[in-house]
Motif scaffolding. Structure first.
Motif, PDB file in Angstrom:
ATOM      1  N   SER A 128     -51.127 -45.234  40.495  1.00  0.00           N
ATOM      2  CA  SER A 128     -51.246 -44.568  41.787  1.00  0.00           C
ATOM      3  C   SER A 128     -51.202 -45.572  42.931  1.00  0.00           C
ATOM      4  O   SER A 128     -51.384 -46.776  42.738  1.00  0.00           O
ATOM      5  CB  SER A 128     -52.558 -43.774  41.851  1.00  0.00           C
ATOM      6  N   ASP A 129     -51.007 -45.045  44.146  1.00  0.00           N
ATOM      7  CA  ASP A 129     -50.994 -45.881  45.348  1.00  0.00           C
ATOM      8  C   ASP A 129     -52.336 -45.904  46.046  1.00  0.00           C
ATOM      9  O   ASP A 129     -52.584 -46.743  46.912  1.00  0.00           O
ATOM     10  CB  ASP A 129     -49.941 -45.362  46.337  1.00  0.00           C
ATOM     11  N   LEU A 130     -53.217 -44.955  45.678  1.00  0.00           N
ATOM     12  CA  LEU A 130     -54.516 -44.836  46.343  1.00  0.00           C
ATOM     13  C   LEU A 130     -55.491 -44.167  45.393  1.00  0.00           C
ATOM     14  O   LEU A 130     -55.153 -43.179  44.740  1.00  0.00           O
ATOM     15  CB  LEU A 130     -54.380 -43.995  47.623  1.00  0.00           C
ATOM     16  N   GLY A 136     -56.799 -55.238  42.736  1.00  0.00           N
ATOM     17  CA  GLY A 136     -56.148 -56.037  43.767  1.00  0.00           C
ATOM     18  C   GLY A 136     -55.022 -55.320  44.486  1.00  0.00           C
ATOM     19  O   GLY A 136     -54.708 -55.642  45.640  1.00  0.00           O
ATOM     20  N   GLY A 137     -54.382 -54.355  43.815  1.00  0.00           N
ATOM     21  CA  GLY A 137     -53.267 -53.652  44.440  1.00  0.00           C
ATOM     22  C   GLY A 137     -53.522 -52.193  44.709  1.00  0.00           C
ATOM     23  O   GLY A 137     -52.586 -51.455  45.034  1.00  0.00           O
ATOM     24  N   LEU A 138     -54.783 -51.763  44.574  1.00  0.00           N
ATOM     25  CA  LEU A 138     -55.099 -50.341  44.693  1.00  0.00           C
ATOM     26  C   LEU A 138     -56.223 -50.118  45.703  1.00  0.00           C
ATOM     27  O   LEU A 138     -57.391 -50.408  45.414  1.00  0.00           O
ATOM     28  CB  LEU A 138     -55.522 -49.788  43.327  1.00  0.00           C
ATOM     29  N   PRO A 139     -55.941 -49.598  46.898  1.00  0.00           N
ATOM     30  CA  PRO A 139     -57.011 -49.310  47.854  1.00  0.00           C
ATOM     31  C   PRO A 139     -57.944 -48.229  47.297  1.00  0.00           C
ATOM     32  O   PRO A 139     -57.485 -47.264  46.687  1.00  0.00           O
ATOM     33  CB  PRO A 139     -56.263 -48.799  49.093  1.00  0.00           C
ATOM     34  N   LEU A 140     -59.237 -48.402  47.515  1.00  0.00           N
ATOM     35  CA  LEU A 140     -60.235 -47.410  47.132  1.00  0.00           C
ATOM     36  C   LEU A 140     -60.873 -46.833  48.389  1.00  0.00           C
ATOM     37  O   LEU A 140     -61.436 -47.560  49.199  1.00  0.00           O
ATOM     38  CB  LEU A 140     -61.325 -48.025  46.253  1.00  0.00           C
ATOM     39  N   GLY A 142     -67.561 -48.897  44.313  1.00  0.00           N
ATOM     40  CA  GLY A 142     -67.210 -49.813  45.387  1.00  0.00           C
ATOM     41  C   GLY A 142     -67.600 -51.240  45.087  1.00  0.00           C
ATOM     42  O   GLY A 142     -66.914 -52.187  45.516  1.00  0.00           O
ATOM     43  N   ALA A 143     -68.684 -51.432  44.331  1.00  0.00           N
ATOM     44  CA  ALA A 143     -69.124 -52.783  43.995  1.00  0.00           C
ATOM     45  C   ALA A 143     -68.065 -53.516  43.168  1.00  0.00           C
ATOM     46  O   ALA A 143     -67.898 -54.736  43.292  1.00  0.00           O
ATOM     47  CB  ALA A 143     -70.447 -52.724  43.239  1.00  0.00           C
ATOM     48  N   GLN A 144     -67.344 -52.776  42.319  1.00  0.00           N
ATOM     49  CA  GLN A 144     -66.265 -53.404  41.559  1.00  0.00           C
ATOM     50  C   GLN A 144     -65.166 -53.906  42.489  1.00  0.00           C
ATOM     51  O   GLN A 144     -64.614 -54.993  42.287  1.00  0.00           O
ATOM     52  CB  GLN A 144     -65.671 -52.415  40.551  1.00  0.00           C
ATOM     53  N   TRP A 145     -64.849 -53.096  43.515  1.00  0.00           N
ATOM     54  CA  TRP A 145     -63.805 -53.498  44.464  1.00  0.00           C
ATOM     55  C   TRP A 145     -64.256 -54.701  45.293  1.00  0.00           C
ATOM     56  O   TRP A 145     -63.474 -55.608  45.563  1.00  0.00           O
ATOM     57  CB  TRP A 145     -63.444 -52.310  45.359  1.00  0.00           C
ATOM     58  N   GLN A 146     -65.515 -54.712  45.687  1.00  0.00           N
ATOM     59  CA  GLN A 146     -66.031 -55.853  46.433  1.00  0.00           C
ATOM     60  C   GLN A 146     -65.960 -57.125  45.606  1.00  0.00           C
ATOM     61  O   GLN A 146     -65.547 -58.180  46.098  1.00  0.00           O
ATOM     62  CB  GLN A 146     -67.474 -55.589  46.874  1.00  0.00           C
ATOM     63  N   ALA A 147     -66.374 -57.028  44.359  1.00  0.00           N
ATOM     64  CA  ALA A 147     -66.398 -58.209  43.493  1.00  0.00           C
ATOM     65  C   ALA A 147     -64.997 -58.765  43.251  1.00  0.00           C
ATOM     66  O   ALA A 147     -64.813 -59.975  43.123  1.00  0.00           O
ATOM     67  CB  ALA A 147     -67.069 -57.869  42.162  1.00  0.00           C
ATOM     68  N   ALA A 148     -64.000 -57.863  43.187  1.00  0.00           N
ATOM     69  CA  ALA A 148     -62.629 -58.297  42.901  1.00  0.00           C
ATOM     70  C   ALA A 148     -61.823 -58.555  44.173  1.00  0.00           C
ATOM     71  O   ALA A 148     -60.656 -58.937  44.096  1.00  0.00           O
ATOM     72  CB  ALA A 148     -61.929 -57.246  42.042  1.00  0.00           C
ATOM     73  N   GLY A 173     -60.828 -56.299  46.394  1.00  0.00           N
ATOM     74  CA  GLY A 173     -59.874 -55.236  46.678  1.00  0.00           C
ATOM     75  C   GLY A 173     -60.157 -54.566  48.012  1.00  0.00           C
ATOM     76  O   GLY A 173     -61.216 -54.771  48.616  1.00  0.00           O
ATOM     77  N   GLN A 174     -59.218 -53.750  48.473  1.00  0.00           N
ATOM     78  CA  GLN A 174     -59.401 -53.030  49.730  1.00  0.00           C
ATOM     79  C   GLN A 174     -60.324 -51.848  49.497  1.00  0.00           C
ATOM     80  O   GLN A 174     -60.001 -50.920  48.752  1.00  0.00           O
ATOM     81  CB  GLN A 174     -58.069 -52.547  50.302  1.00  0.00           C
ATOM     82  N   LEU A 175     -61.469 -51.872  50.160  1.00  0.00           N
ATOM     83  CA  LEU A 175     -62.512 -50.867  49.964  1.00  0.00           C
ATOM     84  C   LEU A 175     -62.855 -50.232  51.297  1.00  0.00           C
ATOM     85  O   LEU A 175     -63.093 -50.922  52.289  1.00  0.00           O
ATOM     86  CB  LEU A 175     -63.763 -51.521  49.363  1.00  0.00           C
ATOM     87  N   MET A 176     -62.883 -48.898  51.323  1.00  0.00           N
ATOM     88  CA  MET A 176     -63.221 -48.150  52.534  1.00  0.00           C
ATOM     89  C   MET A 176     -64.318 -47.148  52.208  1.00  0.00           C
ATOM     90  O   MET A 176     -64.222 -46.431  51.215  1.00  0.00           O
ATOM     91  CB  MET A 176     -61.977 -47.419  53.060  1.00  0.00           C
ATOM     92  N   SER A 177     -65.348 -47.091  53.057  1.00  0.00           N
ATOM     93  CA  SER A 177     -66.462 -46.181  52.804  1.00  0.00           C
ATOM     94  C   SER A 177     -66.266 -44.863  53.533  1.00  0.00           C
ATOM     95  O   SER A 177     -65.490 -44.763  54.500  1.00  0.00           O
ATOM     96  CB  SER A 177     -67.787 -46.813  53.257  1.00  0.00           C
ATOM     97  N   GLY A 178     -67.008 -43.848  53.099  1.00  0.00           N
ATOM     98  CA  GLY A 178     -66.920 -42.535  53.701  1.00  0.00           C
ATOM     99  C   GLY A 178     -67.526 -42.447  55.083  1.00  0.00           C
ATOM    100  O   GLY A 178     -67.442 -41.395  55.725  1.00  0.00           O
ATOM    101  N   LEU A 179     -68.125 -43.537  55.573  1.00  0.00           N
ATOM    102  CA  LEU A 179     -68.654 -43.498  56.926  1.00  0.00           C
ATOM    103  C   LEU A 179     -67.538 -43.248  57.940  1.00  0.00           C
ATOM    104  O   LEU A 179     -67.738 -42.549  58.937  1.00  0.00           O
ATOM    105  CB  LEU A 179     -69.383 -44.808  57.245  1.00  0.00           C
ATOM    106  N   GLY A 180     -66.351 -43.799  57.656  1.00  0.00           N
ATOM    107  CA  GLY A 180     -65.215 -43.548  58.545  1.00  0.00           C
ATOM    108  C   GLY A 180     -64.815 -42.088  58.546  1.00  0.00           C
ATOM    109  O   GLY A 180     -64.529 -41.509  59.599  1.00  0.00           O
ATOM    110  N   MET A 181     -64.793 -41.481  57.366  1.00  0.00           N
ATOM    111  CA  MET A 181     -64.506 -40.043  57.284  1.00  0.00           C
ATOM    112  C   MET A 181     -65.541 -39.245  58.046  1.00  0.00           C
ATOM    113  O   MET A 181     -65.219 -38.304  58.781  1.00  0.00           O
ATOM    114  CB  MET A 181     -64.476 -39.602  55.826  1.00  0.00           C
ATOM    115  N   LEU A 182     -66.820 -39.616  57.878  1.00  0.00           N
ATOM    116  CA  LEU A 182     -67.896 -38.910  58.565  1.00  0.00           C
ATOM    117  C   LEU A 182     -67.695 -38.959  60.075  1.00  0.00           C
ATOM    118  O   LEU A 182     -67.840 -37.948  60.778  1.00  0.00           O
ATOM    119  CB  LEU A 182     -69.246 -39.523  58.187  1.00  0.00           C
TER     120      LEU A 182
END
Length: 301
Positions: free
Chosen positions: A208-210, A231-235, A248-254, A256-265
């Motif tokens: 997938s792309d996302l 590394g190639g998959l935004p979460l 999200g902790a897995q994405w932080q550790a690696a 990767g591009q990580l976005m939280s739901g605070l932006g959606m909120l």
């Protein structure tokens, strides 16, 4: 449908048109609700607009919603709705906007006077919240999307994926049979839907792309993703408390591009403010950029 002041849909609201109506009470409804950031976000918006409106939080379950709404007095203007009320709110609404009809979920109710008393206008601002938040992070296209979770927010995520240009969506859930109802949203969005057990998310995400998680905050799926895939998959994780989520902790550790739901909120709340002010989700507010900054500062400052 015209705005509350008779404007054509989408016409900006002038500062002079933002008045102090008799309906000046609002609230977010749901369960659990104590953690909600919505009161702080909305209070900041109305302060920036010069409106002396009250916005509270109310703990409420599905069987209680109809009676609660019926008992509200004329001072009430509208409500934000979170889990588990979005499907019940859809059933109770007298009118629905296009996003609500397509998703089968309502996260915003506007109380409007009518000859018979008043009507409940239902909206879904989650779709716009996801799309606009992703755009803020530079994610504007995705041909294939993997979604974790099959609740009401997953339906909004399918519509959001379609707006990103997705041709296929895979939904990974613990009980695939319970997600069969999402086919309606996929058909409305014009995307091919595949439903797999939660354990199939790792393989689906790698193609997938996302990756978009709609699971509640604090959920631990037990899924382990390869750092090379991360590394190639935004979460995009709609959760924001606690943060980071287990995923999200897995994405932080690696890295990767990580976005939280605070932006959606924040982005969905901005559309809610438009609705509560003018009745039109597409009509920009006076100094909308400044209003949004005030909302963001209320939770990020």
């Amino acid at each position: 449908m015209a705005g509350l002041d008779g404007r054509a849909p989408g016409v900006p609201v002038s500062a002079a048109a933002v008045s102090q109506p008799a309906q000046n009470r609002l609230a977010v409804l749901g369960s659990p609700i104590a953690h909600s950031q919505s009161p702080a976000i909305h209070a900041a918006a109305y302060a920036a607009l010069g409106l002396d409106w009250d916005y509270d939080r109310v703990e409420l379950t599905e069987p209680e919603l109809a009676g609660f709404l019926a008992a509200r007095g004329p001072e009430w203007r509208g409500f934000s709705l979170t889990m588990p009320l979005k499907t019940e709110a859809f059933a109770l609404a007298d009118e629905l906007d296009q996003a609500a009809r397509a998703t089968g979920a309502v996260n915003t109710l506007l109380l409007t006077p009518s000859p018979g008393g008043r009507r409940l206008r239902g909206f879904n601002t989650d779709v716009a919240g996801i799309v606009n938040s992703l755009a803020q992070h530079g994610v504007q296209r995705a041909g294939s999307v993997c979604i974790l979770g099959g609740g009401a927010t997953a339906g909004s995520a399918i519509l959001a994926a379609a707006e990103l240009g997705a041709h296929s969506v895979t939904v990974a859930v613990r009980t695939p049979a319970k997600a069969a109802g999402l086919q309606r949203q996929a058909d409305a969005a014009g995307v091919a839907l595949r439903i797999v057990p939660l354990g199939g998310a790792v393989a689906a995400a790698s193609a997938s792309d996302l990756l978009l998680s709609t699971l509640p905050g604090g959920s631990d799926t037990g899924l382990v993703f390869d750092p090379g895939v991360i590394g190639g998959l935004p979460l995009y994780d709609v959760a924001y408390a606690p943060w980071p989520s287990a995923l999200g902790a897995q994405w932080q550790a690696a890295g990767g591009q990580l976005m939280s739901g605070l932006g959606m909120l924040l982005h969905q709340a901005l559309v809610q403010v438009r609705i509560f002010v003018s009745g039109d989700p597409h009509a920009p507010l006076p100094d909308e950029a400044g209003v949004f900054r005030a909302m963001a500062d209320a939770v990020e400052g």
